[in-house]
Design an enzyme around this catalytic site. Structure first.
Site, mmCIF file in Angstrom:
data_model
loop_
_atom_site.group_PDB
_atom_site.id
_atom_site.type_symbol
_atom_site.label_atom_id
_atom_site.label_comp_id
_atom_site.label_asym_id
_atom_site.label_seq_id
_atom_site.Cartn_x
_atom_site.Cartn_y
_atom_site.Cartn_z
ATOM 1 N N GLY A 1 -14.047 -70.475 -33.196
ATOM 2 C CA GLY A 1 -15.151 -69.695 -32.648
ATOM 3 C C GLY A 1 -14.825 -68.220 -32.676
ATOM 4 O O GLY A 1 -13.995 -67.761 -33.476
ATOM 5 N N SER A 2 -15.446 -67.474 -31.804
ATOM 6 C CA SER A 2 -15.269 -66.023 -31.788
ATOM 7 C C SER A 2 -13.904 -65.634 -31.231
ATOM 8 O O SER A 2 -13.281 -66.378 -30.461
ATOM 9 C CB SER A 2 -16.369 -65.366 -30.954
ATOM 10 O OG SER A 2 -16.166 -65.624 -29.575
ATOM 11 N N THR A 3 -13.462 -64.441 -31.605
ATOM 12 C CA THR A 3 -12.178 -63.939 -31.123
ATOM 13 C C THR A 3 -12.183 -63.753 -29.607
ATOM 14 O O THR A 3 -11.193 -64.066 -28.926
ATOM 15 C CB THR A 3 -11.844 -62.618 -31.829
ATOM 16 O OG1 THR A 3 -11.732 -62.863 -33.239
ATOM 17 C CG2 THR A 3 -10.536 -62.034 -31.323
ATOM 18 N N VAL B 1 -13.895 -65.387 -27.285
ATOM 19 C CA VAL B 1 -13.787 -66.678 -26.597
ATOM 20 C C VAL B 1 -12.418 -67.291 -26.842
ATOM 21 O O VAL B 1 -11.848 -67.945 -25.967
ATOM 22 C CB VAL B 1 -14.910 -67.631 -27.042
ATOM 23 C CG1 VAL B 1 -14.745 -69.001 -26.379
ATOM 24 C CG2 VAL B 1 -16.276 -67.041 -26.693
ATOM 25 N N GLY B 2 -11.846 -67.049 -28.019
ATOM 26 C CA GLY B 2 -10.502 -67.539 -28.303
ATOM 27 C C GLY B 2 -9.485 -67.013 -27.303
ATOM 28 O O GLY B 2 -8.563 -67.737 -26.890
ATOM 29 N N CYS C 1 -17.411 -67.952 -40.863
ATOM 30 C CA CYS C 1 -16.379 -67.050 -40.340
ATOM 31 C C CYS C 1 -15.675 -66.282 -41.447
ATOM 32 O O CYS C 1 -15.206 -65.168 -41.229
ATOM 33 C CB CYS C 1 -15.377 -67.837 -39.503
ATOM 34 S SG CYS C 1 -14.652 -69.240 -40.368
ATOM 35 N N GLU D 1 -18.084 -58.578 -36.555
ATOM 36 C CA GLU D 1 -18.594 -59.770 -37.229
ATOM 37 C C GLU D 1 -20.053 -59.997 -36.833
ATOM 38 O O GLU D 1 -20.368 -60.208 -35.671
ATOM 39 C CB GLU D 1 -17.754 -60.993 -36.841
ATOM 40 C CG GLU D 1 -18.138 -62.253 -37.583
ATOM 41 C CD GLU D 1 -17.246 -63.423 -37.245
ATOM 42 O OE1 GLU D 1 -16.897 -64.189 -38.155
ATOM 43 O OE2 GLU D 1 -16.891 -63.578 -36.057
#
Length: 516
Positions: free
Chosen positions: A259-261, A263-264, A316, A413
């Protein structure tokens, strides 16, 4: 036309039915097609403990497809305990040969339901039906078959040490958690579940709340394949409730997230604050696509189009920054703008359409805001930039020129059909520009000079470098990022390391001396 749906009298599922008058013959809808919308825990579909549900929406028209049970922390706990029990009682004692047989059987069942899975994926996600069939579902099946072949080949090594017989064991972690995104629901499910099963783990997977239906259809086939209850558990819920609970759970020994950075970072923090579980993250990207003067321009244009507009830009590793050497810049832009304008957009169940809708209204609005911001910052729209049609979440393929490296559309992004095209002079210049983001997921190079291709591939800080192609993903080649695109590798033999832990065993071979 998209399929219509009928609700079951229960709250657990829907039936997708075919509108025979409107659906094209080339895109048959099974009628009826049941999809259970409960939480799949311990080989059973159950309602959420608090009774909550969420709506999953058809992005082609904005209408609700079905209500799906929404997992909360209590449901996550039930799923994890089911997985732990299955691991302790059955799966840890199951041979690699048996695991392989079950995975092969599941792949066969998936293949027999391939058309149904493709139809559900297109309905729920909005991707073109030809891509759902030819890529997503096909790769799902191949991924399970590939890792089924690894299940009886997980072993350690004997190491020559003085005075001892030393060897290593590659052991499963136990319960593994997985959180997948909405852009490739079935593919991401396979990339997480298949290697975990092959290495002897049990799994709790959370689908995206935006695209849960294909994962739930997959779940209904698990028991049919003969997997013991609790080995595979699939739930749907929101990140702050279900995702956080899974990442924090003390019984989960490994968490895999795509997923997104941003949320990571939250997933990693939650994992660290609970039990320091093993973490792999496949995060965002802003991948450069570098086209040199000596490239085959026809091929470069076609691949650049595929690189950004495949899956509606919701990829991605999309080639969202295209750098073209000055000698061919004008001609490339002319051809690239034309092929972008000519992209067929519309109903994803029409096989003639390349691009369908964005996945949700939120994502549509986010992409449109980036387009507006790019214009305000002074970038020029060569083509696109507008809504397509009056219904659903369709956006024209958008090409920006006259961009600067510090612009928002060059740094962040966008995750949509938006690309920026920039000019460069020298190899050194383009390498510097390629690295002017926080990401390092992928990159592409177009040249007919093999030496140059290999030189640039070595210089680029990216987990994948494509030469004379873009967005070519396979189940047997590793995929993952550098820098803030994450860490760990999925696919291929490399993914097995994510789901095993190594134990060293040393047996003393020397005799102790005792006094008599």
């Amino acid at each position: 036309m998209s399929p219509t749906i009928q609700h079951f009298t229960t709250t657990k599922g829907v039936k997708i039915t075919r509108d025979a008058a409107n659906d094209p013959v080339s895109s048959p809808i099974f009628s009826p097609l049941p999809v259970n919308t409960g939480l799949f825990i311990n080989n059973e579909f159950v309602a959420a403990k608090d009774g909550k549900t969420l709506d999953t929406v058809n992005p082609s028209n904005g209408k609700v497809i079905a209500k799906v049970s929404e997992a909360g922390p209590e449901d996550v706990d039930l799923a994890v305990h089911a997985a732990e029990k299955a691991y302790n009682d059955v799966w840890s004692k199951t041979s690699g040969k048996t695991r392989s047989r079950l995975m092969h059987k599941l792949a066969d069942i998936l293949e027999s339901h391939a058309e149904e899975l493709a139809q559900i994926e297109t309905l729920d996600n909005g991707k073109g039906i030809s891509f759902s069939r030819g890529f997503d579902v096909a790769e799902l099946i191949q991924c399970f078959r590939y890792y089924a072949g690894w299940a009886d080949k997980i072993h350690g090594k004997v190491i020559d040490t003085e005075g001892a017989f030393s060897f290593t064991r590659h052991e499963p972690i136990g319960v593994c958690g997985a959180i997948i995104p909405w852009n490739f629901p079935l593919l991401m499910l396979a990339w997480k579940i298949a290697p975990a099963l092959a290495t002897g783990n049990t799994v709790v997977l959370k689908t995206s709340e935006l695209t849960p239906l294909s994962g739930l259809k997959f779940a209904s086939l698990v028991a049919e394949a003969g997997f013991p209850p609790g080995v595979i558990n699939i739930i749907t819920g929101y990140g702050p409730r279900a995702g956080d609970a899974l990442a924090r759970h003390s019984k989960v020994g490994k968490i895999a997230f795509t997923g997104s950075t941003n949320v990571g970072r939250l997933v990693m923090k939650a994992a660290a604050e609970s039990n320091l579980k093993k973490v792999t993250l496949e995060l965002g990207g802003k991948s450069p696509n570098i086209i040199f003067d000596d490239a085959d321009l026809d091929e470069a244009v076609k691949w650049a189009h595929h690189g950004i507009f495949f899956n509606h830009g919701q990829t991605c590793c999309a080639g969202s920054r295209v750098y073209v050497q000055e000698g061919v810049y004008d001609e490339f832009l002319k051809r690239f703008s034309k092929i972008s304008r000519d992209t067929k957009i519309g109903d994803p169940f029409d096989e003639g359409n390349f691009q369908g809708p964005q996945v949700s209204e939120t994502q549509y609005n986010r992409i449109m805001s980036y387009i507006e911001h790019g214009i305000k910052e002074g970038a020029k729209v060569a083509t696109g930039g507008k809504r397509h049609g009056t219904e659903g979440y369709f956006i024209e393929p958008t090409v920006f020129t006259d961009v600067k490296e510090d612009m928002k559309i060059m740094q962040e992004e966008i995750f949509g059909p938006v690309v920026a095209v920039a000019k460069f002079k020298t190899l050194e210049e383009v390498i510097e520009k390629a690295h002017l983001t926080e990401y390092g997921l992928a990159a592409a190079v177009f040249t007919q000079n093999v030496t140059k291709a290999l030189e640039v591939s070595a210089l680029l800080k990216a987990g994948t470098v494509w030469v004379n192609c873009v967005n070519q993903l396979d189940y047997n080649t590793p995929f993952g990022g550098y820098r803030q695109s994450g860490f760990g590798r999925e696919n291929g033999k490399y993914a097995l390391d994510n789901y095993t832990q190594i134990k060293t065993v040393k047996v003393n071979l020397t005799r102790s001396t005792r006094s008599t």
